[in-house]
Motif scaffolding. Structure first.
Motif, PDB file in Angstrom:
ATOM      1  N   ALA A 248      17.850 -80.068  62.880  1.00 44.48           N
ATOM      2  CA  ALA A 248      17.506 -81.191  62.013  1.00 44.48           C
ATOM      3  C   ALA A 248      17.929 -82.509  62.656  1.00 44.48           C
ATOM      4  O   ALA A 248      17.197 -83.511  62.578  1.00 44.48           O
ATOM      5  CB  ALA A 248      18.178 -81.021  60.649  1.00 44.48           C
ATOM      6  N   CYS A 249      19.099 -82.510  63.314  1.00 47.46           N
ATOM      7  CA  CYS A 249      19.537 -83.715  64.031  1.00 47.46           C
ATOM      8  C   CYS A 249      18.553 -84.079  65.140  1.00 47.46           C
ATOM      9  O   CYS A 249      18.231 -85.264  65.357  1.00 47.46           O
ATOM     10  CB  CYS A 249      20.922 -83.503  64.630  1.00 47.46           C
ATOM     11  N   ASP A 250      18.060 -83.065  65.845  1.00 47.62           N
ATOM     12  CA  ASP A 250      17.095 -83.311  66.905  1.00 47.62           C
ATOM     13  C   ASP A 250      15.827 -83.943  66.340  1.00 47.62           C
ATOM     14  O   ASP A 250      15.280 -84.900  66.920  1.00 47.62           O
ATOM     15  CB  ASP A 250      16.766 -81.992  67.606  1.00 47.62           C
ATOM     16  N   ALA A 251      15.377 -83.444  65.185  1.00 44.96           N
ATOM     17  CA  ALA A 251      14.177 -84.010  64.556  1.00 44.96           C
ATOM     18  C   ALA A 251      14.426 -85.444  64.111  1.00 44.96           C
ATOM     19  O   ALA A 251      13.547 -86.314  64.226  1.00 44.96           O
ATOM     20  CB  ALA A 251      13.761 -83.142  63.372  1.00 44.96           C
ATOM     21  N   GLU A 252      15.633 -85.708  63.597  1.00 41.77           N
ATOM     22  CA  GLU A 252      15.954 -87.071  63.155  1.00 41.77           C
ATOM     23  C   GLU A 252      16.000 -88.029  64.337  1.00 41.77           C
ATOM     24  O   GLU A 252      15.565 -89.178  64.245  1.00 41.77           O
ATOM     25  CB  GLU A 252      17.295 -87.057  62.407  1.00 41.77           C
ATOM     26  N   LEU A 253      16.513 -87.554  65.473  1.00 41.72           N
ATOM     27  CA  LEU A 253      16.546 -88.397  66.669  1.00 41.72           C
ATOM     28  C   LEU A 253      15.148 -88.701  67.188  1.00 41.72           C
ATOM     29  O   LEU A 253      14.923 -89.738  67.835  1.00 41.72           O
ATOM     30  CB  LEU A 253      17.369 -87.698  67.769  1.00 41.72           C
ATOM     31  N   ALA A 254      14.211 -87.812  66.924  1.00 44.49           N
ATOM     32  CA  ALA A 254      12.830 -88.013  67.369  1.00 44.49           C
ATOM     33  C   ALA A 254      11.994 -88.809  66.370  1.00 44.49           C
ATOM     34  O   ALA A 254      10.823 -89.094  66.643  1.00 44.49           O
ATOM     35  CB  ALA A 254      12.173 -86.654  67.614  1.00 44.49           C
ATOM     36  N   SER A 255      12.577 -89.173  65.232  1.00 50.35           N
ATOM     37  CA  SER A 255      11.828 -89.894  64.200  1.00 50.35           C
ATOM     38  C   SER A 255      11.633 -91.355  64.597  1.00 50.35           C
ATOM     39  O   SER A 255      12.314 -91.855  65.502  1.00 50.35           O
ATOM     40  CB  SER A 255      12.561 -89.812  62.863  1.00 50.35           C
ATOM     41  N   PRO A 256      10.715 -92.065  63.942  1.00 53.11           N
ATOM     42  CA  PRO A 256      10.487 -93.481  64.278  1.00 53.11           C
ATOM     43  C   PRO A 256      11.730 -94.344  64.132  1.00 53.11           C
ATOM     44  O   PRO A 256      11.906 -95.315  64.862  1.00 53.11           O
ATOM     45  CB  PRO A 256       9.396 -93.897  63.286  1.00 53.11           C
ATOM     46  N   PRO A 258      15.477 -93.422  64.176  1.00 53.13           N
ATOM     47  CA  PRO A 258      16.548 -92.411  64.256  1.00 53.13           C
ATOM     48  C   PRO A 258      17.854 -92.870  63.630  1.00 53.13           C
ATOM     49  O   PRO A 258      18.592 -92.062  63.087  1.00 53.13           O
ATOM     50  CB  PRO A 258      16.694 -92.156  65.755  1.00 53.13           C
ATOM     51  N   VAL A 259      18.154 -94.154  63.689  1.00 50.27           N
ATOM     52  CA  VAL A 259      19.401 -94.645  63.115  1.00 50.27           C
ATOM     53  C   VAL A 259      19.409 -94.426  61.602  1.00 50.27           C
ATOM     54  O   VAL A 259      20.375 -93.909  61.023  1.00 50.27           O
ATOM     55  CB  VAL A 259      19.629 -96.124  63.457  1.00 50.27           C
ATOM     56  N   ALA A 260      18.327 -94.791  60.937  1.00 56.67           N
ATOM     57  CA  ALA A 260      18.255 -94.622  59.482  1.00 56.67           C
ATOM     58  C   ALA A 260      18.274 -93.143  59.108  1.00 56.67           C
ATOM     59  O   ALA A 260      18.941 -92.737  58.145  1.00 56.67           O
ATOM     60  CB  ALA A 260      16.997 -95.290  58.941  1.00 56.67           C
ATOM     61  N   ALA A 261      17.541 -92.341  59.865  1.00 53.13           N
ATOM     62  CA  ALA A 261      17.478 -90.911  59.550  1.00 53.13           C
ATOM     63  C   ALA A 261      18.850 -90.257  59.689  1.00 53.13           C
ATOM     64  O   ALA A 261      19.281 -89.468  58.837  1.00 53.13           O
ATOM     65  CB  ALA A 261      16.460 -90.230  60.455  1.00 53.13           C
ATOM     66  N   LEU A 262      19.551 -90.558  60.784  1.00 53.59           N
ATOM     67  CA  LEU A 262      20.867 -89.976  60.997  1.00 53.59           C
ATOM     68  C   LEU A 262      21.889 -90.492  59.984  1.00 53.59           C
ATOM     69  O   LEU A 262      22.720 -89.728  59.471  1.00 53.59           O
ATOM     70  CB  LEU A 262      21.366 -90.284  62.412  1.00 53.59           C
TER      71      LEU A 262
END
Length: 322
Positions: A248-256, A258-262
């Motif tokens: 899930a962290c990997d997917a969040e890092l790949a999101s548009p 990543p700071v907000a997702a993480l």
């Protein structure tokens, strides 16, 4: 009490010292001649803990007059050691970090599984410390319909007398819990430690977060392998949860963004870590029966006194175990 401690590494040696310091008659044995020699020399030193202790030449000699035998050897060594206890009819306990396999091995014997949550990176008798268990959680396994409650309470009284917090649990509950807070963290520490191989710059820059996250990787490989391999089913279940979280962290890092997702996903783990360990708690009196004791352990509580009145601590609540 007359106690035999089989295995004189860090845990067994520390228990030997702690019990001797409180006036118990303790005999120790270790398969290593060098360890036996070190233990015998320590017993003869001026100011040795309490009345000192005796070091036996073999297991039958060690357990000849014992009321209680404590097995403080690695899980793979237990079948060989227990074979030497064939004629022993007294109470047996252990300090092994996995409880299900030991319970199965000793089925039909007077056995209460135990596991002190204490340790150091060093594992020899020379690292032993009579104060090692002061304030530590010491799991004592209580299997409804199997464990003799009087035996369990006798051990609870012994271990609270050396400063431990006795936590009641079944073997299966213990093995699931330690997979989460000990066994998988050892594997994660090993994986993180490997990240500096071949990268001297990373090693030079590593500081507190690397040190804290990898400390237990310095434990002997044989000990880590024994506890994780002996608890393989529970470790694999928990490891799958961790791998899902890392994916899930990997997917969040790949999101548009990543700071907000993480930031969002890291809030809850941060809250959990800041709330641990639980501060304070409520003193409770506990009924002398298996159900009440297990409920105390399942709530994150423990016994502090196993005298005529069972006194415990239950964190963050005013409920009573009775």
């Amino acid at each position: 009490m007359n106690v035999a401690v089989i295995g004189l590494g860090l845990i067994g040696g520390s228990l030997l010292r702690a019990l001797a310091a409180r006036g118990h008659h303790v005999t120790g044995y270790d398969v290593s001649e060098a360890t036996r020699h070190a233990a015998a020399e320590a017993a003869a030193e001026p100011g040795a803990d309490g009345l000192g202790w005796r070091v036996a030449a073999d297991i039958p000699d060690a357990v000849a007059d014992a009321e209680l035998v404590v097995l403080a050897v690695p899980l793979p060594a237990l079948p060989v050691v227990t074979a030497d206890l064939a004629g022993f009819t007294g109470l047996i306990t252990d300090v092994t970090s996995v409880k299900g396999p030991v319970r199965d091995l000793l089925k039909g014997r007077r056995y209460v599984g135990g596991h002190p949550m204490a340790g150091k990176e060093s594992s020899s008798f020379l690292a032993s410390d009579p104060d090692l268990f002061d304030g530590c959680a010491w799991v004592l396994c209580l299997e409804p319909g199997e464990t003799e409650l009087d035996d369990w309470l006798r051990l609870a009284a012994l271990y609270t007398s050396i400063g431990a917090r006795v936590v009641p649990a079944t073997a299966d509950e213990h093995d699931e819990a330690v997979a989460r807070i000990s066994h998988v963290p050892h594997l994660l520490a090993a994986a993180l430690s490997g990240l500096i191989e071949g990268n001297p710059l990373a090693g030079a820059l590593a500081a507190g977060s690397f040190r804290d996250g990898t400390r237990v990787a310095a434990t002997r490989a044989e000990l880590i392998a024994a506890m994780c391999g002996g608890n393989a089913a529970a470790v694999r279940r928990v490891l799958a949860e961790v791998l899902d979280r890392l994916e899930a962290c990997d997917a969040e890092l790949a999101s548009p963004d990543p700071v907000a997702a993480l930031t969002s996903s890291l809030r809850r783990p941060g809250e959990l870590r800041r709330a641990w360990p639980v501060a304070g708690g409520v003193t409770v009196r506990v009924d002398r029966e298996a159900g009440a004791l297990l409920n105390l352990g399942r709530a994150g509580g423990w016994l502090t006194d196993a005298g005529p009145d069972l006194v415990g601590q239950r964190p963050g609540t005013d409920r009573n175990d009775s």
